[in-house]
Design an enzyme around this catalytic site. Structure first.
Site, mmCIF file in Angstrom:
data_model
loop_
_atom_site.group_PDB
_atom_site.id
_atom_site.type_symbol
_atom_site.label_atom_id
_atom_site.label_comp_id
_atom_site.label_asym_id
_atom_site.label_seq_id
_atom_site.Cartn_x
_atom_site.Cartn_y
_atom_site.Cartn_z
ATOM 1 N N ARG A 197 0.821 -1.227 0.000
ATOM 2 C CA ARG A 197 0.000 0.000 0.000
ATOM 3 C C ARG A 197 0.847 1.267 0.000
ATOM 4 N NH1 ARG A 197 -3.316 -3.058 3.570
ATOM 5 N NH2 ARG A 197 -5.098 -3.849 2.415
ATOM 6 N N LYS B 141 3.733 11.545 -11.031
ATOM 7 C CA LYS B 141 2.915 10.713 -11.928
ATOM 8 C C LYS B 141 3.647 9.406 -12.155
ATOM 9 C CE LYS B 141 0.217 13.958 -14.669
ATOM 10 N NZ LYS B 141 0.001 14.541 -16.006
ATOM 11 N N GLU C 143 11.382 19.061 -24.113
ATOM 12 C CA GLU C 143 10.595 19.321 -22.893
ATOM 13 C C GLU C 143 11.125 20.573 -22.176
ATOM 14 O OE1 GLU C 143 7.891 17.752 -21.756
ATOM 15 O OE2 GLU C 143 7.880 15.785 -22.722
ATOM 16 N N LYS D 10 8.238 23.219 -12.971
ATOM 17 C CA LYS D 10 7.332 22.068 -12.805
ATOM 18 C C LYS D 10 6.866 21.988 -11.358
ATOM 19 C CE LYS D 10 6.103 17.463 -13.779
ATOM 20 N NZ LYS D 10 6.227 16.280 -14.569
ATOM 21 N N GLU E 110 -3.713 17.356 -11.226
ATOM 22 C CA GLU E 110 -4.158 17.814 -12.547
ATOM 23 C C GLU E 110 -5.663 18.042 -12.661
ATOM 24 O OE1 GLU E 110 -1.821 16.244 -15.795
ATOM 25 O OE2 GLU E 110 -3.473 16.588 -17.168
ATOM 26 N N ARG F 256 -2.075 22.053 -13.938
ATOM 27 C CA ARG F 256 -1.043 21.074 -14.288
ATOM 28 C C ARG F 256 -1.127 20.667 -15.764
ATOM 29 N NH1 ARG F 256 1.588 16.116 -10.802
ATOM 30 N NH2 ARG F 256 2.945 15.394 -12.471
ATOM 31 N N ASN G 35 1.166 19.893 -20.442
ATOM 32 C CA ASN G 35 0.902 19.084 -21.635
ATOM 33 C C ASN G 35 0.925 19.921 -22.912
ATOM 34 O OD1 ASN G 35 0.564 16.674 -20.190
ATOM 35 N ND2 ASN G 35 -1.524 17.264 -19.649
ATOM 36 N N HIS H 240 1.294 18.307 -26.260
ATOM 37 C CA HIS H 240 1.120 16.858 -26.100
ATOM 38 C C HIS H 240 -0.114 16.296 -26.799
ATOM 39 C CE1 HIS H 240 4.359 17.334 -23.272
ATOM 40 N NE2 HIS H 240 4.346 16.060 -22.947
ATOM 41 N N HIS I 77 0.766 13.172 -28.894
ATOM 42 C CA HIS I 77 0.256 11.816 -28.666
ATOM 43 C C HIS I 77 -0.318 11.227 -29.946
ATOM 44 C CE1 HIS I 77 -0.033 12.599 -24.063
ATOM 45 N NE2 HIS I 77 1.140 12.144 -24.426
ATOM 46 N N HIS J 273 9.331 10.457 -27.948
ATOM 47 C CA HIS J 273 8.308 11.284 -27.284
ATOM 48 C C HIS J 273 8.699 12.773 -27.301
ATOM 49 C CE1 HIS J 273 5.262 12.672 -24.548
ATOM 50 N NE2 HIS J 273 6.191 13.140 -23.740
HETATM 51 N N1 GLY Z 1 4.431 15.320 -17.693
HETATM 52 C C1 GLY Z 1 3.304 16.062 -17.328
HETATM 53 C C2 GLY Z 1 3.013 16.061 -15.861
HETATM 54 O O1 GLY Z 1 3.809 15.580 -15.088
HETATM 55 O O2 GLY Z 1 1.988 16.535 -15.456
#
Ligand code: GLY
Length: 372
Positions: free
Chosen positions: A122, A144, A186, A228, A238, A242, A246, A249, A253, A267
């Site tokens: 957990r 993430k 990035e 960030k 998000e 947040r 993107n 993106h 994508h 990417h």
């Molecule tokens: N790579 C986008 C984020 O971490 O929200």
């Protein structure tokens, strides 16, 4: 020279150390977080041979033992079978709730190991030691974690913040130029979305960064991580801001899906092209001047990066098919595509209010443009 960015997330707060020689100092940096002197390290077949022994020596300097698991390199590793293997291995290593798991690698390893740590008992703590530029400025920060599903990328996962991030810029020296530049896509994204001064700095310093200037690399990683961190602190899961991260993106994508998530398009390369398309779309919608996409593309070109659809080898689907791929994006809400658009360099915002016809026009023209 080491710089630190603090991510002030209450009980989940952590530091990102950015500098040289951090693998060698890993033991001293990690020791304060350990209840017993051992860690379980997961890496991949590309990174392990280059950096695992340096990490082992750094940990041993502080009396910390490590056991290690090496997984295949590549996006296919972000999958159920490798997650199962990792969790089984961690249990075999008798990793306890108070232990630390360490991810040594790029985004694939960081995401997979972070997710394994999130679900093991957990939730156990984990340390990110990102070895690609992309992972140092993006995926290792912000919590993430996850794996891909057959239905799409990153569809299974959890928010699980690391306990510490060690971004050793020395390891960037082992990256192939193409991988370095993909990560730089990035870095540019941060300037383009929220900090014009940073973008201007990159226009000047980009070539130095690419040719290995350590101070410039530390500063670029620091500013990217700071930005960030600021965004993640405002919106950890998000619900709003947040999504700015993107930028580029939604296009990216679709392009990655169209090229089969293969070596045809990395990417970060997809993000570079996607960011240029997002600015083009913003200009077409009258949100920014045509000079902004031109300036962005000029810098991407000057760095020798993929900038236009014509830079992707092989054929691409038609504009309508690309738009359909965009509709598969995670950011679709109530069937409506969400885009990150910009009122200028450094002034991005999130919107669901984009006529699909305009997106089609941009894609159509980008596909019709002559190849360089
Ligand atoms: N790579 C986008 C984020 O971490 O929200």
């Amino acid at each position: 020279m080491t710089k630190t960015v603090h991510v002030p997330l209450d009980t989940r707060a952590y530091d990102i150390h950015i500098g040289q020689g951090l693998l060698a100092r890993s033991g001293a940096l990690i020791a304060p977080f350990l209840k017993r002197p051992r860690v379980a390290v997961v890496t991949d077949e590309n990174v392990g041979p280059l950096h695992l022994e340096a990490l082992r020596a750094g940990l041993a300097d502080a009396g910390i033992e490590m056991s290690d698991l090496t997984l295949p390199a590549g996006e296919a590793t972000k999958s159920w079978p490798h997650l199962t293997r990792t969790v089984d291995w961690l249990l075999d290593q008798k990793v306890e709730r108070s232990d630390i798991v360490l991810a040594l690698g790029g985004g694939v390893i960081g995401d997979l190991v972070g997710f394994a740590a999130a679900i093991l008992r957990r939730g156990v703590r984990f340390v990110q030691v990102p070895t690609s530029l992309l992972a140092q400025v993006d995926s290792s920060v912000g919590g993430k974690t996850g794996i891909n599903a057959s239905q799409g990328k990153n569809l299974i996962g959890a928010f699980h913040q690391p306990t510490l991030v060690l971004a050793d810029v020395d390891v960037l020296g082992t990256l192939a130029p193409r991988d370095f530049l993909a990560g730089y896509g990035e870095v540019i994204k941060y300037g383009a979305l929220g900090d014009e001064d940073f973008f201007t700095w990159l226009e000047k310093m980009g070539p130095k960064l690419a040719s290995g200037d350590v101070e410039a690399r530390v500063e670029a990683v620091r500013r990217s991580c700071q930005m960030k961190a600021d965004i993640v602190v405002r919106d950890e899961t998000e619900q709003g801001d947040r999504a700015l991260l993107n930028l580029g993106h939604t296009f990216a994508h679709a392009l990655e899906a169209a090229t089969g998530y293969s070596d045809r398009l990395l990417h970060g390369e997809a993000v570079s092209i996607g960011t240029a398309l997002a600015f083009e779309l913003s200009a077409r919608l009258g949100l920014c001047s045509q000079e902004d996409p031109s300036r962005l593309r000029a810098h991407l070109r000057a760095m020798g990066m993929k900038t236009d659809l014509g830079d992707i080898d092989g054929s691409l689907p038609r504009a309508e098919a690309l738009l359909a791929l965009m509709a598969q994006d995670k950011k679709v809400v109530d069937g409506q595509l969400r885009f990150i658009l910009a009122r200028g360099i450094g002034q991005a915002f999130v919107t669901g209010d984009v006529p699909p016809q305009k997106v089609l026009e941009v894609l159509h023209d980008a596909l019709a443009a002559p190849r360089k």
